[in-house]
Design an enzyme around this catalytic site. Sequence first.
Site, PDB file in Angstrom:
ATOM      1  CD  GLU A  85      20.748  38.858  34.413  1.00 26.94           C
ATOM      2  OE1 GLU A  85      20.065  37.770  34.561  1.00 26.94           O
ATOM      3  OE2 GLU A  85      22.157  38.791  35.078  1.00 26.94           O
ATOM      4  CE  LYS A 280      19.802  33.935  35.854  1.00 21.48           C
ATOM      5  NZ  LYS A 280      20.188  35.258  35.533  1.00 21.48           N
ATOM      6  CG  ASP A 296       7.771  26.919  24.563  1.00 23.85           C
ATOM      7  OD1 ASP A 296       8.218  27.470  25.859  1.00 23.85           O
ATOM      8  OD2 ASP A 296       6.674  26.206  24.733  1.00 23.85           O
ATOM      9  CG  HIS A 393      26.149  42.246  37.841  1.00 27.19           C
ATOM     10  ND1 HIS A 393      25.586  41.241  38.370  1.00 27.19           N
ATOM     11  CD2 HIS A 393      26.362  41.964  36.476  1.00 27.19           C
ATOM     12  CE1 HIS A 393      25.214  40.530  37.488  1.00 27.19           C
ATOM     13  NE2 HIS A 393      25.704  40.644  36.172  1.00 27.19           N
TER      14      HIS A 393
HETATM   15  C1  MEV Z   1      23.875  36.117  36.372  1.00 27.45           C
HETATM   16  O1  MEV Z   1      22.809  36.286  35.694  1.00 27.45           O
HETATM   17  C2  MEV Z   1      24.621  34.996  35.963  1.00 27.45           C
HETATM   18  C3  MEV Z   1      25.873  34.503  36.639  1.00 27.45           C
HETATM   19  O2  MEV Z   1      25.531  34.276  38.125  1.00 27.45           O
HETATM   20  C4  MEV Z   1      26.309  33.057  36.016  1.00 27.45           C
HETATM   21  C5  MEV Z   1      27.233  32.294  36.836  1.00 27.45           C
HETATM   22  O3  MEV Z   1      27.671  32.752  37.962  1.00 27.45           O
HETATM   23  O4  MEV Z   1      28.171  31.598  36.326  1.00 27.45           O
HETATM   24  C6  MEV Z   1      27.121  35.332  36.691  1.00 27.45           C
END
Ligand code: MEV
Length: 438
Positions: A85, A280, A296, A393
Amino acid sequence: MNTVIEGFSKLTKEEKIDWLTKNYTKNPESSKKVLKQYWNTESKIQKLHDEFIENTITNYYLPFGIAPNFLINGRLYAIPMAIEESSVVAAASKAAKFWLEKGGFKAQVLGMEKIGQVHFIYKGNRQNLEKYFEYVKPKLISAAKPITQNMERRGGGISNIELKDKTEVLENYYQLHCTFETLDAMGANFINSCLEEFAKVLKVEAQTFPSFAENEREIDVVMSILSNYVPDCLVRVEVNCPIDQLETEEFVTPYEFAKKMVQAVEIAKIEPYRAVTHNKGIMNGVDAVVLATGNDFRAVEAGVHAYAGKDGQYSGLTRAAIEKGIFKFWMEIPLALGTVGGLTNLHPLVKLSLEILQNPTAKELMQIVAVAGLAQNFAALRSLVTTGIQQGHMKMHLMNILNQMGATEEDKKVLAGYFKTRTVTHSTVKEALEQLRK
Ligand code: MEV
């Protein structure tokens, strides 16, 4: 198309590819080229990779990047990250630099306990089972000696075995709930081998235990397996600084920034939809280092998310506070990691990652991985509460589109400037590139 095959595993690699591309791809010749362009034919690496899993036909590459300038407990690290990513490594590096000038990250391992369970069904009297457990427990430990003696010599081994009565939630269901100290090994093989030995002895000894009635001798083992939920294999990481050091371009005052960060963390704490995305982002950092160091990541993911739900509702894992003019940002997460065994000595890039990290102990690696997660969350929240996440991004997105379109370095430079104030979509980029080339 779509045919069943017997004995696929016995085919050679070429035969597997022939069969696969013929039966499952539209253009077998070009599919073969795609697969083979990832082969590494010049070194022993290919054979090594072929043997990691079954039915290997090629390699799947991930980018391997470095996030430098991480100061953790006063020691500097350049952290290797394996991840596909865009923006993640840049975000980690930016957060590392930001905190480098403010004393860096403090990290502390709070526990190293690993867990495994033997799940079994017993239909007899509970007190008799308890008596049997007391009788059999030393036998379980001594039967596992051949497996545990090396680990014991280094200071690890079986920490405890408990009998747990779960019959209130599932009829006749009991467990041996076992805890282990596996030192610098993640310990999955060690734990599972011990558990399978326990299960064998548990079943066999019941046959001759004097206090059991005839109908109580049947101990029906369902399964023996480690748990990836390790709430006591825990690491705490923190950054803090006086609020006036939180100077950013985007906010009028550092206090405003700190307040927004705290609000963002509070929202993730109480709102599961946000918490999942928040976490995430943490896992972007955690997984990338876990993968680079040959650990892992599925086990880590499962354990961390279970921990995020431990209080009955899924919650964000980081915490933030403003106390007496100090901004504090911290997190506790469970991480079962190893720096010996598994891939660590087999995979040359994993070995190199560990060397780059100054050959950490499992404890040190837990700290480094958790720091990568905290840094990632800090960077994500900082973007979210200021410019928004899309700015960074979109810059990467623009470069990806331009690369696909065969743009030159000069084109990229000009268009990066042009799109600073415009929306990036495939068609706007195409149009701008065509315009530039005219
Ligand atoms: C993207 O990979 C992760 C984010 O969405 C985490 C977040 O929103 O805190 C930017």
